[in-house]
Design a protein around this motif. Structure first.
Motif, short mmCIF file in Angstrom:
data_model
loop_
_atom_site.label_atom_id
_atom_site.label_comp_id
_atom_site.label_asym_id
_atom_site.label_seq_id
_atom_site.Cartn_x
_atom_site.Cartn_y
_atom_site.Cartn_z
N VAL A 1 0.67 -1.30 -0.04
CA VAL A 1 -0.03 0.12 -0.08
C VAL A 1 0.84 1.51 -0.05
CG1 VAL A 1 -1.79 -1.14 1.13
CG2 VAL A 1 -0.02 0.23 2.59
N TYR A 2 2.21 1.23 0.26
CA TYR A 2 2.86 2.39 0.42
C TYR A 2 4.19 2.50 -0.80
CZ TYR A 2 6.35 5.93 2.73
OH TYR A 2 7.24 6.93 2.91
N GLY A 3 4.20 3.59 -1.38
CA GLY A 3 5.17 3.74 -2.40
C GLY A 3 4.68 4.28 -3.51
N TYR A 4 5.60 4.41 -4.52
CA TYR A 4 5.13 4.86 -5.95
C TYR A 4 4.12 3.91 -6.40
CZ TYR A 4 5.40 7.19 -10.68
OH TYR A 4 5.15 7.68 -11.57
N ASN A 5 3.11 4.63 -7.14
CA ASN A 5 2.22 3.74 -7.74
C ASN A 5 1.16 2.70 -6.71
OD1 ASN A 5 2.42 4.78 -10.27
ND2 ASN A 5 3.61 3.38 -10.93
N ARG A 6 1.27 3.22 -5.48
CA ARG A 6 0.70 2.74 -4.47
C ARG A 6 -0.63 3.31 -4.02
NH1 ARG A 6 3.20 -0.97 -6.32
NH2 ARG A 6 4.35 -2.59 -5.13
N PHE B 1 6.66 13.98 3.03
CA PHE B 1 7.64 13.21 2.25
C PHE B 1 6.93 12.53 1.23
CE2 PHE B 1 10.42 13.20 6.36
CZ PHE B 1 10.42 14.50 6.32
N LYS B 2 7.00 12.63 -0.18
CA LYS B 2 6.43 12.13 -1.21
C LYS B 2 7.28 11.30 -2.26
CE LYS B 2 2.88 13.53 -4.53
NZ LYS B 2 2.34 14.58 -5.43
N PHE B 3 6.71 10.25 -2.65
CA PHE B 3 7.39 9.56 -3.79
C PHE B 3 6.80 10.18 -5.07
CE2 PHE B 3 7.32 6.34 -0.51
CZ PHE B 3 8.75 5.74 -0.58
#
Length: 437
Positions: free
Chosen positions: A289-294, A338-340
């Motif tokens: 659920v956490y990360g880029y494209n999540r 803080f953002k991917f």
């Protein structure tokens, strides 16, 4: 010739004999009569509930909002709202109008808790300059039933739904029990974490998470082993949570969540109650659920909140944030994210206010492999605002790079919302954490 002349005289006579009130109308009434009737039906409906209404309204830019509204014949009203602690107990007096613009329209024409949602000043409602929370103040009539009045915003299309109250319910609103209900829900989610429920046609547990933006996130592992995500905006009412737009999960559609004693039940459109359960561990693995494209790309604090949530671990990070807030001085440190940004770049965003709202941004390159996050290449990856504030942001900047790499994982907490942590592999006492967005 005489016959032709007689024919034209007959036609002219027939034409002249047609009067306005003899014209056959499609609706059997003149337009002004139909307009007057529809305006009267809306005004009559608004006054038809002797004990007022409970109302629900979703916004485009935020979540849902609930109201108690009592309309009076002199086109004044009194109102409560779940917008804030004070608005749930302090009656707001204002005025309204019933007018016509291609349909019967309810207009809130002086300032109240509904018009506050579209206030263009961000400090009022946390919205965007000029647009607020993208809410409405003019609503055209859609439907009148025995106990419900449904209207739709003319600008943003948000549905305003009013339901008649019983005398006992009106008393509860006026006696301060609206705030009690809001507080009870907050207390429930503070003491109940890792919430989930089950439905027949979905094999996995369905995670249920309310957000600070008054939306609820439903997530589960689907049959393709991916994560399905559904969100629904909610508002508070006397019984718990209300979904103004029903939320469909599998073959169920949920309209509310009712707090009954120490238990919370999700309620379907057909009245079925499904109890919310708790697990000892987070329902879904973090990497799903956490990360880029999540589902979640951002770690941070809610808008205009510069303090961190309470967690059950020891870390120096809260002191760092506190010191940074202090260093900003009269320039208000609003919140951080803080953002991917992509599969290779991550941004550090500090939101602050001086003469207006500004954002200071710094970029890192990163890798995220098997839950290990490694930051690199911070040199010159900054915006002008970051450079302007660099003297007060240097400690945060150094903290980020000196504690890399990090192991990403859930953070145990008491607030009942998803909190993710970057656990420093270099120094176990340093854990960066925040709310997921």
């Amino acid at each position: 010739m005489k016959k032709i002349l007689l024919f034209f005289i007959t036609i002219i006579s027939l034409f002249c004999s047609c009067k306005k009130n003899n014209v056959e109308f499609i609706f059997d009434k003149q337009p002004e009569e139909r307009v007057a009737e529809k305006l009267d039906s809306l005004q009559t409906a608004l006054l038809s509930s002797p004990y007022g209404w409970k109302a629900a309204l979703n916004t485009k830019a935020s979540g849902g909002y609930g109201f108690y509204v009592d309309f009076r014949p002199d086109q004044t009203l009194s109102m409560l709202s779940d917008f804030s602690t004070s608005s749930s107990t302090v009656l707001k007096e204002s005025t309204y109008r019933v007018t016509w613009t291609m349909n019967a329209v309810l207009m809130f024409d002086t300032y109240n808790y509904i018009t506050m949602l579209q206030d263009p000043t961000p400090s009022v409602n946390g919205g965007t300059p000029g647009n607020g929370l993208q809410s409405d103040i003019e609503f055209e009539l859609l439907k009148i039933t025995a106990d419900t009045l449904t209207l739709q915003g003319k600008r943003y299309g948000n549905v305003l739904r009013l339901v008649k109250l019983k005398q006992s319910e009106q008393k509860d609103y006026l006696d301060g029990k609206y705030k009690n209900s809001i507080d009870a829900i907050a207390a429930y989610f503070k003491s109940h974490t890792n919430n989930y429920f089950k439905v027949d046609d979905i094999e996995s547990k369905i995670e249920f998470t309310p957000t600070t933006g008054k939306s609820a996130i439903f997530q589960y592992i689907n049959s393709e082993k991916g994560v399905s995500n559904v969100s629904g905006k909610f508002n508070y009412d006397l019984a718990g949570l209300n979904f103004n737009d029903p939320v469909a999960i599998g073959n169920k559609s949920f309209v509310k969540a009712i707090l009954d004693g120490n238990d919370l039940y999700l309620v379907t459109t057909d009245g079925q109650r499904i109890k919310l359960l708790q697990d000892t561990q987070p329902i879904l693995p973090l990497e799903s659920v956490y990360g880029y494209n999540r589902t979640y790309k951002i770690l941070g604090t809610p808008n205009d909140v510069n303090t961190l949530p309470e967690v059950l671990i020891n870390t120096s990070f809260p002191d760092l944030i506190k010191n940074t807030v202090t260093k900003f001085g009269t320039v208000k440190f609003r919140h951080f994210e803080f953002k991917f940004e992509s599969s290779k770049q991550l941004s550090i965003n500090i939101y602050y206010y001086s003469t207006a709202n500004f954002t200071a941004t710094m970029y890192f390159d990163y890798t995220l492999v098997d839950g290990v996050l490694t930051l690199s290449n911070p040199t010159n990856n900054t915006t002008g605002n970051w450079n302007t504030r660099r003297s007060v942001l240097r400690e945060l900047e150094d903290y980020l790079i000196n504690n890399s790499p990090y192991k990403t994982d859930w953070v145990p907490n008491r607030v009942g919302t998803p909190i993710v942590g970057w656990y420093s592999i270099v120094n176990s006492n340093n854990v960066i954490y925040g709310n997921l967005k």
